[in-house]
Design a protein around this motif. Sequence first.
Motif, PDB file in Angstrom:
ATOM      1  N   ILE A  83      -2.140  -6.571  10.047  1.00  0.00           N
ATOM      2  CA  ILE A  83      -2.537  -7.882   9.538  1.00  0.00           C
ATOM      3  C   ILE A  83      -1.690  -8.985  10.169  1.00  0.00           C
ATOM      4  O   ILE A  83      -2.206 -10.007  10.621  1.00  0.00           O
ATOM      5  CB  ILE A  83      -2.419  -7.928   8.003  1.00  0.00           C
ATOM      6  CG1 ILE A  83      -3.415  -6.960   7.366  1.00  0.00           C
ATOM      7  CG2 ILE A  83      -2.641  -9.342   7.486  1.00  0.00           C
ATOM      8  CD1 ILE A  83      -3.291  -6.855   5.855  1.00  0.00           C
ATOM      9  N   GLY A  93     -10.740  -1.668   5.091  1.00  0.00           N
ATOM     10  CA  GLY A  93     -11.848  -1.753   4.150  1.00  0.00           C
ATOM     11  C   GLY A  93     -12.646  -0.469   4.047  1.00  0.00           C
ATOM     12  O   GLY A  93     -13.852  -0.493   3.806  1.00  0.00           O
ATOM     13  N   GLN A  95     -10.009  -5.721   7.829  1.00  0.00           N
ATOM     14  CA  GLN A  95     -10.712  -6.254   6.658  1.00  0.00           C
ATOM     15  C   GLN A  95     -10.340  -5.417   5.444  1.00  0.00           C
ATOM     16  O   GLN A  95     -10.251  -4.205   5.510  1.00  0.00           O
ATOM     17  CB  GLN A  95     -12.229  -6.224   6.872  1.00  0.00           C
ATOM     18  CG  GLN A  95     -12.800  -4.842   7.157  1.00  0.00           C
ATOM     19  CD  GLN A  95     -14.297  -4.863   7.380  1.00  0.00           C
ATOM     20  OE1 GLN A  95     -14.899  -5.922   7.453  1.00  0.00           O
ATOM     21  NE2 GLN A  95     -14.895  -3.693   7.479  1.00  0.00           N
ATOM     22  N   SER A  96     -10.100  -6.103   4.335  1.00  0.00           N
ATOM     23  CA  SER A  96      -9.755  -5.409   3.104  1.00  0.00           C
ATOM     24  C   SER A  96     -11.015  -5.031   2.360  1.00  0.00           C
ATOM     25  O   SER A  96     -12.044  -5.712   2.452  1.00  0.00           O
ATOM     26  CB  SER A  96      -8.882  -6.297   2.216  1.00  0.00           C
ATOM     27  OG  SER A  96      -7.615  -6.472   2.793  1.00  0.00           O
ATOM     28  N   SER A 136       0.831  -1.206   0.000  1.00  0.00           N
ATOM     29  CA  SER A 136       0.000   0.000   0.000  1.00  0.00           C
ATOM     30  C   SER A 136       0.865   1.255   0.000  1.00  0.00           C
ATOM     31  O   SER A 136       1.677   1.458   0.904  1.00  0.00           O
ATOM     32  CB  SER A 136      -0.912   0.021   1.236  1.00  0.00           C
ATOM     33  OG  SER A 136      -1.711  -1.133   1.289  1.00  0.00           O
ATOM     34  N   GLU A 169      -7.925   1.202   2.713  1.00  0.00           N
ATOM     35  CA  GLU A 169      -8.655   0.115   2.048  1.00  0.00           C
ATOM     36  C   GLU A 169      -8.094  -1.239   2.446  1.00  0.00           C
ATOM     37  O   GLU A 169      -8.837  -2.191   2.706  1.00  0.00           O
ATOM     38  CB  GLU A 169      -8.561   0.277   0.527  1.00  0.00           C
ATOM     39  CG  GLU A 169      -9.226   1.516  -0.031  1.00  0.00           C
ATOM     40  CD  GLU A 169      -8.946   1.682  -1.518  1.00  0.00           C
ATOM     41  OE1 GLU A 169      -8.315   0.774  -2.106  1.00  0.00           O
ATOM     42  OE2 GLU A 169      -9.351   2.706  -2.096  1.00  0.00           O
ATOM     43  N   THR A 170      -6.769  -1.336   2.483  1.00  0.00           N
ATOM     44  CA  THR A 170      -6.104  -2.611   2.725  1.00  0.00           C
ATOM     45  C   THR A 170      -6.333  -3.132   4.135  1.00  0.00           C
ATOM     46  O   THR A 170      -6.617  -4.313   4.344  1.00  0.00           O
ATOM     47  CB  THR A 170      -4.584  -2.472   2.477  1.00  0.00           C
ATOM     48  OG1 THR A 170      -4.378  -2.072   1.115  1.00  0.00           O
ATOM     49  CG2 THR A 170      -3.856  -3.783   2.743  1.00  0.00           C
ATOM     50  N   TYR A 171      -6.214  -2.249   5.123  1.00  0.00           N
ATOM     51  CA  TYR A 171      -6.292  -2.692   6.515  1.00  0.00           C
ATOM     52  C   TYR A 171      -7.701  -2.640   7.103  1.00  0.00           C
ATOM     53  O   TYR A 171      -8.061  -3.487   7.921  1.00  0.00           O
ATOM     54  CB  TYR A 171      -5.351  -1.850   7.379  1.00  0.00           C
ATOM     55  CG  TYR A 171      -3.894  -1.995   7.011  1.00  0.00           C
ATOM     56  CD1 TYR A 171      -3.266  -3.238   7.072  1.00  0.00           C
ATOM     57  CD2 TYR A 171      -3.144  -0.904   6.604  1.00  0.00           C
ATOM     58  CE1 TYR A 171      -1.919  -3.392   6.741  1.00  0.00           C
ATOM     59  CE2 TYR A 171      -1.796  -1.040   6.271  1.00  0.00           C
ATOM     60  CZ  TYR A 171      -1.194  -2.286   6.334  1.00  0.00           C
ATOM     61  OH  TYR A 171       0.127  -2.424   5.990  1.00  0.00           O
TER      62      TYR A 171
END
Length: 817
Positions: free
Chosen positions: A230, A203, A269-270, A191, A199-201
């Motif tokens: 994560i 959502g 959550q992604s 990222s 967004e990645t960690y």
Amino acid sequence: MTVGRQNPGPRNINRRRGKSPLKIVAITSICLAVAALLALGGYLFYLMATLPKVDRLADYKPPIVSQVFGDDGSLVGEFYLERRTVVPVEKLPRRLVQAFVSAEDSNFYQHKGLDYVGIVRAAVKNLISLRKKEGASTITQQVAKSMLLTPEKSYTRKLKEAVLAKRMEERLSKDDILYIYLNQIYLGAGSYGVQVAAETYFGKNVEQLNLAEMAMLAGLPKAPNAYSPIKHLDRARERQAYVLERMVKEGYVTQAEADHARATPIVIQSMKKVNSEQSAYFLEHIRIALEDRYGEEQLYKEGLRIYTTMNAEMQKAAYEAVVNGLKNVDKRQGFRGATAYLAEAAVAAVCDKVEDGIDTVSLKQGATYQGVVTAVDPVRGDVTVRVGDRTGTLSRKNMAWAGKVQLVNAWGKQEVKGKFLSLGSVILVSVVTPDADKKGAVFALDQEPEAQAAVVALDPLSGAVKAMVGGYDFRKSQFNRALQAKRNPGSAFKPLIYAAALDKGITPATIFDDSPVEYESGKEKAWKPKNYDNIYRGNVTMREALTNSINVVSVKILEQIGVDYAIEYAKKLGITSPLSANLTLALGSSSLTPLELTSAYAVFASGGYRTTPYFVTRVEDAEGRTLEETAPPVIPRFSVMTSAESSPLEASPAPPATAGDSASTAVPVIAPETAYIMTNLMESVVQSGTGQRARAVGRPVAGKTGTTNDMKDAWFVGYIPQLVAGVWVGYDQERSLGAGGSGGQAAAPIWTEFMRRAVAGIPSRDFETPPNVTFATINPRTGRLAREGSDGAVQECFIAGTEPTAYDGESSEDGVP
């Protein structure tokens, strides 16, 4: 008197030599110092002259992601060098900015590029600890290094960084610098920038983050992997606490707000998007074509918007059908044993590698993981399997497909005959029931297939490719078998021969003799085609021959219409690969790609039109300007072309499949009556012939199986009015698929699973009958008209004017059809 030389007294040696050593050293030192200063001045002058210009940062345009969209506008893939989405400065939450400033550069708003107080403080701390414990780079310096310099560790780079930081502060506002920093910075997990990290960690879009999440992101720059939420949520929380403490000290939040943020649950959550693994072959095909057309710079850095023909749900269904189907084919061949046997001391290292790919919450139901057997209960027949840092149970019931497997309660590979699992056995397991609190999962024994498969599905009316899978695992093999593998289609080629026969006057009711035949081959032995089941049925109709895939009759049909005619006819349907100019062509002896054969079947589904398969509908640049567009063809309900008017010898070859064309084409190549009758014949294959597994789709389906000698290749190609799909199964290095390796057993189940899911939202339709098709009741044993009430009479379809005119026992001027 004697005259002698006078004594001159002691000589002053130093005076005679001119200067004292001290003066010489002083003069030399001064000269060297002047030279050093001149050299340093020259170097600094050169350094200043060669520094990059900071003015270009005012028009900050970093590499941004090119996005790929499916046919419904949903995001299905991305192409990038750095995964980044730029957020305008006005959308950056104030507290997010404050969190990063607090953690990375608390004096950001006071200094002019260099934080001298911070430099002294860091120097003292590092001196006391005798190691580099704290850095003193400001946010401005970090931007200078990231945007204008290389990441090398040297005094020269640090000097350049300092000068550039000062210049940046003179030309850019603080907000401009923060805007660049927060969009440029790497925050782990691939990222770049705060938007993609959000967004990645979590959502979320960046403006939706709460204080707890903002603080956690702000803690990442120091060591993105070490503090990854994560992989290491506990470490990430420790770093989050530090950021919140700094925010309180700087007066950005109250202690109560910080305490509330610490207590706020963190949900990792992604943001939901199509799994790139399941669409990898499709995306790779268009990536290669687009890179060739637009170049690497534009594709990977300039944020193209690429609209494709892919249907995300169909693509997912195709991928999962291939995975499930190949596992079933593989398991029929038996368990091959553990992939490795470990000593007890080696288990931890292997499991640590697996742990990085496991979700922090629980194992995913249905997912497959590598595990290690850590306990064995030979009495109960259970084994304990460790997957990363999780454990679960593999029962005898959940390894039943492997047959009798011996359980050995000892470490490492044992001298045991047959199939066995011992302590330290490395195996694949799928998750039946996810774990709770990192233990208690229920596993089933799994195995990675050695065979491969390909699926391609397209809209027969436009040529738009809706789904494509080129193999079991793109990460291990990028060879796209849907487009690149040329394999013998076996009996799946027969419909092309039968269609040519219809245009030569043969009808579904024409009688052929299914009995052994021998052909001179120019070799010592004559060629004797055999039926797959070694059964010979005597007189059969053309329909029965296709329904039961009778080889001998197919060869006789080809012999009757002529090999050259059949080859030209196949080219008209879209076959571009070289074809064998002999009677073995009837049995699919010429190699084709799955896309070629599926496209040929699409001619039948479309009512006689050949379309060009395509993958890309439109490409736009970052500003929304259209760079290319493919308009789908418009096909009328029925063409006025008749069988007599369509000449295969005059048809142009089919154009190759492309990633995107300026216009898609639809060329009428066979009469709609011929297309319909072939569809009707292949409906019988599904209803009562070799393709009966496809009946499970639960709607009108036409299709054909294909199996080559020794079951080296298994095929099923079939369609409904709105969608045509082809499946191939086999080994890359040709060998038998073994038990259950026929087209009906290996390929048709994959096709059926895919089709059932793919057409779930598509209305069921019957194949439409052209006006020039008629039906008659016939006796299938003679091919003649049957009187009302006759035993075994069936309805048969014909191109008007070709139906039989005589009943059983009557004479006919034309003879028996």
